[in-house]
Design a protein around this motif. Structure first.
Motif, PDB file in Angstrom:
ATOM      1  N   LEU A   1       0.934  -1.298   0.052  1.00 35.11           N
ATOM      2  CA  LEU A   1       0.092  -0.004  -0.003  1.00 35.11           C
ATOM      3  C   LEU A   1       0.890   1.309  -0.043  1.00 35.11           C
ATOM      4  O   LEU A   1       0.338   2.095  -0.565  1.00 35.11           O
ATOM      5  CB  LEU A   1      -0.953   0.027   1.297  1.00 35.11           C
ATOM      6  CG  LEU A   1      -1.869   1.298   1.207  1.00 35.11           C
ATOM      7  CD1 LEU A   1      -2.851   1.197   0.239  1.00 35.11           C
ATOM      8  CD2 LEU A   1      -2.725   1.239   2.648  1.00 35.11           C
ATOM      9  N   GLY A   2       1.864   1.149   0.697  1.00 30.80           N
ATOM     10  CA  GLY A   2       2.808   2.376   0.803  1.00 30.80           C
ATOM     11  C   GLY A   2       3.411   2.769  -0.718  1.00 30.80           C
ATOM     12  O   GLY A   2       3.391   3.823  -0.993  1.00 30.80           O
ATOM     13  N   ALA A   3       3.847   1.769  -1.320  1.00 27.74           N
ATOM     14  CA  ALA A   3       4.513   2.024  -2.672  1.00 27.74           C
ATOM     15  C   ALA A   3       3.366   2.572  -3.623  1.00 27.74           C
ATOM     16  O   ALA A   3       3.631   3.415  -4.299  1.00 27.74           O
ATOM     17  CB  ALA A   3       5.032   0.800  -3.138  1.00 27.74           C
ATOM     18  N   GLN A   4       2.176   2.047  -3.361  1.00 32.99           N
ATOM     19  CA  GLN A   4       1.074   2.307  -4.250  1.00 32.99           C
ATOM     20  C   GLN A   4       0.776   3.886  -4.280  1.00 32.99           C
ATOM     21  O   GLN A   4       0.541   4.792  -5.220  1.00 32.99           O
ATOM     22  CB  GLN A   4      -0.318   1.409  -4.080  1.00 32.99           C
ATOM     23  CG  GLN A   4      -0.055   0.124  -4.561  1.00 32.99           C
ATOM     24  CD  GLN A   4      -1.263  -0.756  -4.100  1.00 32.99           C
ATOM     25  OE1 GLN A   4      -2.160  -0.332  -3.674  1.00 32.99           O
ATOM     26  NE2 GLN A   4      -1.063  -2.116  -4.720  1.00 32.99           N
ATOM     27  N   VAL A   5       0.544   4.019  -2.937  1.00 32.03           N
ATOM     28  CA  VAL A   5       0.314   5.582  -2.464  1.00 32.03           C
ATOM     29  C   VAL A   5       1.215   6.614  -2.737  1.00 32.03           C
ATOM     30  O   VAL A   5       1.095   7.748  -3.388  1.00 32.03           O
ATOM     31  CB  VAL A   5      -0.020   5.863  -0.829  1.00 32.03           C
ATOM     32  CG1 VAL A   5      -0.259   7.193  -0.461  1.00 32.03           C
ATOM     33  CG2 VAL A   5      -1.452   4.998  -0.674  1.00 32.03           C
ATOM     34  N   LEU A   6       2.640   6.409  -2.607  1.00 30.17           N
ATOM     35  CA  LEU A   6       3.780   7.002  -3.157  1.00 30.17           C
ATOM     36  C   LEU A   6       3.802   7.027  -4.818  1.00 30.17           C
ATOM     37  O   LEU A   6       4.148   8.249  -5.174  1.00 30.17           O
ATOM     38  CB  LEU A   6       5.028   6.532  -2.449  1.00 30.17           C
ATOM     39  CG  LEU A   6       6.445   7.375  -2.694  1.00 30.17           C
ATOM     40  CD1 LEU A   6       6.069   8.436  -1.784  1.00 30.17           C
ATOM     41  CD2 LEU A   6       7.525   6.543  -2.427  1.00 30.17           C
ATOM     42  N   ALA A   7       3.445   6.052  -5.525  1.00 28.53           N
ATOM     43  CA  ALA A   7       3.465   6.199  -6.726  1.00 28.53           C
ATOM     44  C   ALA A   7       2.522   7.165  -7.305  1.00 28.53           C
ATOM     45  O   ALA A   7       2.752   7.943  -8.244  1.00 28.53           O
ATOM     46  CB  ALA A   7       3.197   4.874  -7.468  1.00 28.53           C
ATOM     47  N   LEU A   8       1.190   6.956  -6.807  1.00 30.04           N
ATOM     48  CA  LEU A   8      -0.090   7.958  -7.083  1.00 30.04           C
ATOM     49  C   LEU A   8       0.237   9.293  -6.778  1.00 30.04           C
ATOM     50  O   LEU A   8      -0.115  10.280  -7.384  1.00 30.04           O
ATOM     51  CB  LEU A   8      -1.136   7.337  -6.470  1.00 30.04           C
ATOM     52  CG  LEU A   8      -1.795   6.116  -6.804  1.00 30.04           C
ATOM     53  CD1 LEU A   8      -2.817   5.576  -6.019  1.00 30.04           C
ATOM     54  CD2 LEU A   8      -2.067   6.018  -8.559  1.00 30.04           C
ATOM     55  N   ARG A   9       1.064   9.549  -5.530  1.00 36.31           N
ATOM     56  CA  ARG A   9       1.396  10.868  -5.167  1.00 36.31           C
ATOM     57  C   ARG A   9       2.203  11.357  -6.179  1.00 36.31           C
ATOM     58  O   ARG A   9       2.258  12.777  -6.627  1.00 36.31           O
ATOM     59  CB  ARG A   9       1.965  10.986  -3.718  1.00 36.31           C
ATOM     60  CG  ARG A   9       0.797  10.707  -2.906  1.00 36.31           C
ATOM     61  CD  ARG A   9       1.459  10.903  -1.294  1.00 36.31           C
ATOM     62  NE  ARG A   9       0.239  10.673  -0.572  1.00 36.31           N
ATOM     63  CZ  ARG A   9       0.615  11.269   1.031  1.00 36.31           C
ATOM     64  NH1 ARG A   9       1.948  11.801   1.312  1.00 36.31           N
ATOM     65  NH2 ARG A   9      -0.439  11.091   1.859  1.00 36.31           N
ATOM     66  N   TRP A  10       3.160  10.663  -6.496  1.00 35.57           N
ATOM     67  CA  TRP A  10       4.378  11.184  -7.589  1.00 35.57           C
ATOM     68  C   TRP A  10       3.700  11.699  -8.898  1.00 35.57           C
ATOM     69  O   TRP A  10       3.957  12.493  -9.580  1.00 35.57           O
ATOM     70  CB  TRP A  10       5.394  10.309  -7.672  1.00 35.57           C
ATOM     71  CG  TRP A  10       6.490  10.510  -6.719  1.00 35.57           C
ATOM     72  CD1 TRP A  10       6.905   9.488  -5.624  1.00 35.57           C
ATOM     73  CD2 TRP A  10       7.459  11.357  -6.445  1.00 35.57           C
ATOM     74  NE1 TRP A  10       7.773  10.112  -4.638  1.00 35.57           N
ATOM     75  CE2 TRP A  10       8.126  11.302  -5.393  1.00 35.57           C
ATOM     76  CE3 TRP A  10       7.797  12.797  -7.361  1.00 35.57           C
ATOM     77  CZ2 TRP A  10       9.351  12.150  -4.925  1.00 35.57           C
ATOM     78  CZ3 TRP A  10       8.775  13.569  -6.759  1.00 35.57           C
ATOM     79  CH2 TRP A  10       9.423  13.347  -5.659  1.00 35.57           C
ATOM     80  N   LEU A  11       2.970  10.841  -9.342  1.00 36.56           N
ATOM     81  CA  LEU A  11       2.011  11.120 -10.538  1.00 36.56           C
ATOM     82  C   LEU A  11       1.230  12.076 -10.426  1.00 36.56           C
ATOM     83  O   LEU A  11       1.143  13.015 -11.564  1.00 36.56           O
ATOM     84  CB  LEU A  11       1.406   9.786 -10.941  1.00 36.56           C
ATOM     85  CG  LEU A  11       0.807   9.655 -12.373  1.00 36.56           C
ATOM     86  CD1 LEU A  11       1.670   9.952 -13.497  1.00 36.56           C
ATOM     87  CD2 LEU A  11      -0.079   8.306 -12.618  1.00 36.56           C
TER      88      LEU A  11
END
Length: 193
Positions: free
Chosen positions: A36-46
């Protein structure tokens, strides 16, 4: 937590316009195996990348409106340095896309308004472009409804500057028709819901 919500609205987020979430769904599918952490971080960067695309648009708006590249650069730098903007768009939410669409709509509207005295053939695509951007914006955030009167006034201004006849005023409604075709179904669904 213990109070009941309104009976008619069981899930407020289900009434949010869907474009941002549709755009990021493929990223979530690709990252489905990640935590979940990696998913949220990727969406935030996008989301940050999407919002950062307004910086050249702000430069273009400043250049067109003010006629000075140095001042336009200062405007773009000011937007880039806004800490509140960075905080707001660095979360998973549709605000970053709404900021992009609204900035693009302003840039396109400014070009259309400043070129109102040009030939109709040269700027004939602009009403369609305004309608598409307005429609996509309406599928991103409901506050885009505030842009509808501005687009109507802009098109009336262009018709007046070109000394157009009655049919031209009717054609000036094309951006609204296009926006309604793109996003009207969503607002109709929400009214029914």
């Amino acid at each position: 937590r213990r109070e009941d919500g309104p009976a008619a609205l069981t899930a407020y987020e289900a009434l949010q316009p869907p474009l941002y979430y549709w755009m990021l769904a493929p990223v979530m599918r690709v990252m489905g195996h990640s935590g979940l952490g990696a998913q949220v971080l990727a969406l935030r960067w996008l989301s940050i990348v999407i919002a950062s695309s307004i910086i050249p648009l702000v430069f273009g708006i400043g250049r067109r409106a003010l006629g000075d590249d140095r001042i336009a650069l200062c405007c773009a730098a000011g937007v880039a340095a806004m800490p509140g903007l960075a905080v707001d768009v660095a979360r998973v939410g549709n605000e970053c896309l709404a900021i992009f669409w609204f900035t693009l709509l302003i840039w396109m509207g400014l070009k259309r308004g400043l070129e109102a005295e040009s030939s109709a053939a040269r700027a004939s695509w602009r009403p369609a472009g305004l309608g598409i951007v307005l429609g996509l914006g309406l599928l991103t955030k409901a506050y885009f409804l505030a842009a509808v009167p501005a687009v109507i006034l802009l098109e009336a201004y262009v018709c007046r500057k070109r000394r157009a006849g009655g049919w031209a005023y009717l054609r000036a409604l094309a951006p609204l028709a296009m926006a309604a075709a793109i996003s009207g179904w969503w607002y109709w669904r929400n009214l029914l819901t």
